[in-house]
Design an enzyme around this catalytic site. Structure first.
Site, PDB file in Angstrom:
ATOM      1  N   ASP A 169     -41.377 -28.933 107.605  1.00 53.03           N
ATOM      2  CA  ASP A 169     -40.017 -28.522 107.966  1.00 53.03           C
ATOM      3  C   ASP A 169     -39.212 -29.719 108.483  1.00 53.03           C
ATOM      4  O   ASP A 169     -38.025 -29.862 108.177  1.00 53.03           O
ATOM      5  CB  ASP A 169     -40.057 -27.411 109.027  1.00 53.03           C
ATOM      6  CG  ASP A 169     -40.762 -26.163 108.527  1.00 53.03           C
ATOM      7  OD1 ASP A 169     -40.622 -25.852 107.335  1.00 53.03           O
ATOM      8  OD2 ASP A 169     -41.466 -25.514 109.328  1.00 53.03           O
ATOM      9  N   HIS A 196     -42.943 -21.268 111.431  1.00 51.40           N
ATOM     10  CA  HIS A 196     -43.012 -21.889 110.108  1.00 51.40           C
ATOM     11  C   HIS A 196     -42.836 -20.836 109.014  1.00 51.40           C
ATOM     12  O   HIS A 196     -43.645 -20.713 108.115  1.00 51.40           O
ATOM     13  CB  HIS A 196     -44.347 -22.642 109.957  1.00 51.40           C
ATOM     14  CG  HIS A 196     -44.502 -23.351 108.647  1.00 51.40           C
ATOM     15  ND1 HIS A 196     -43.660 -24.363 108.255  1.00 51.40           N
ATOM     16  CD2 HIS A 196     -45.392 -23.197 107.649  1.00 51.40           C
ATOM     17  CE1 HIS A 196     -44.033 -24.802 107.050  1.00 51.40           C
ATOM     18  NE2 HIS A 196     -45.080 -24.095 106.665  1.00 51.40           N
TER      19      HIS A 196
END
Length: 334
Positions: A169, A196
């Site tokens: 990310d 996530h």
């Protein structure tokens, strides 16, 4: 120059053998596992590379063993070789599990991957309970609680050593911000907090270095792109899986940071999804100062913009549900 035997012994004892770390990759034959193992084999930080999977590992290990770097590679295949693969490991990276297909959420992987992660965590608890554990297997929001609960069953849980790897990310946020602003991505650092998956992924653009600013509509679109970037790849691969190469890069980056910190390097900071007191969620990703024994200090959320405060508020409910789902899975295991 003679040095006292005491000085020499002290030096040996105080420097762990991590410049020579033994690293296991569980799921080494898969789409992430193979390129991840290649990147680890290429690193001077790794002394021994232990590769485990349920198929193809002897071939992957033989192939990698011909590379002219010092990491010694061994392959282990099948459940009966899992314990041997883990003996003496300092770091265990777990990309095992099944990937997403188009139309699937990360949570759709739960039933298959929860069992896989619980089985592997059980083996880690029995064979190398002191190791740093880096979990890539989705859904990370649930597989970290699963790993933690399994370790607790054996009385070997150390919250400073269990990490959900969210690095992809951060890597994506850095790449996308650099692209929009014409910057060198290697110089951009965007913290990403929360979890996530989808809206639990919270990029803190307001804390980016160098400082960047976007109009509200562009900021909203950028945030959504970072949150949905995994799905972007799943769609582009059209049934052939999910992000493997960028995930391998991100997994290696995180593993190298853990190893650097274990070797005594100062100021190593990475975001990861860990046991946390920073919000009302039992697990939450924030920037962490890493040290010789894992998390040295949780650096917290820092100062958030009003837009980011709202993103955090929106994420809490889903995160709590994913955490409970993981914990309940272990509680109900046979």
């Amino acid at each position: 120059h003679f040095r006292s035997i005491t000085a020499i012994v002290c030096e040996i004892v105080s420097s762990p053998p991590q410049n020579n770390a033994k690293v296991a990759v569980l799921g080494a034959s898969g789409g992430i596992g193979q390129p991840l193992s290649l990147l680890l084999k290429n690193s001077p930080l790794v002394g021994e590379l232990s590769l485990f999977d349920i198929a193809h590992t002897p071939g992957v290990a033989a192939d990698l063993s011909h590379i002219e770097t010092r990491a010694h590679v061994t392959g282990y295949m099948g459940p009966d070789q899992l314990d041997a693969a883990l003996k003496g490991c300092n770091v265990v990276v777990i990309p095992a599990g099944v990937p997403r297909k188009p139309g699937m959420t990360r949570d759709d992987l739960f039933n298959t991957n929860a069992t896989i992660v619980a089985t592997l965590a059980d083996a880690v608890a029995r064979n190398c309970p002191e190791a740093m554990i880096c979990i890539i297997a989705n859904p990370v929001n649930s597989t970290i609680p699963i790993t933690s609960e399994v370790m607790k069953k054996y009385g070997v849980y150390n919250p400073n050593r269990v990490f959900g790897v969210t690095t992809l990310d951060i890597v994506r946020a850095n790449a996308f911000v650099a692209e929009l602003k014409g910057l060198d991505p290697a110089r951009v650092n965007v913290p990403v907090i929360g979890g996530h998956a989808g809206k639990t992924i919270i990029p803190l653009i307001s804390q980016a270095t160098p400082k960047v600013e976007f109009p509200a509509d562009q900021l909203s679109a950028l945030t959504a792109r970072i949150q949905d970037a995994g799905t972007e790849v799943v769609k582009a691969k059209a049934g052939a899986g999910s992000a493997t190469l960028s995930m391998a890069y991100a997994g290696a980056r995180f593993t190298f940071s853990v190893l650097d910190a274990m070797n005594g390097k100062d100021g190593v900071v990475e975001c990861a999804y860990v046991r946390s007191e920073e919000t009302e969620c039992k697990y939450f990703s924030t920037p962490l100062l890493l040290g010789k024994h894992g998390i040295e200090k949780n650096l917290g959320l820092g100062k958030l913009s009003a837009f980011e405060e709202n993103l955090v508020a929106d994420a809490i409910g889903e995160l709590k549900g994913s955490i409970k789902k993981g914990e309940d899975f272990v509680a109900n295991m046979k």
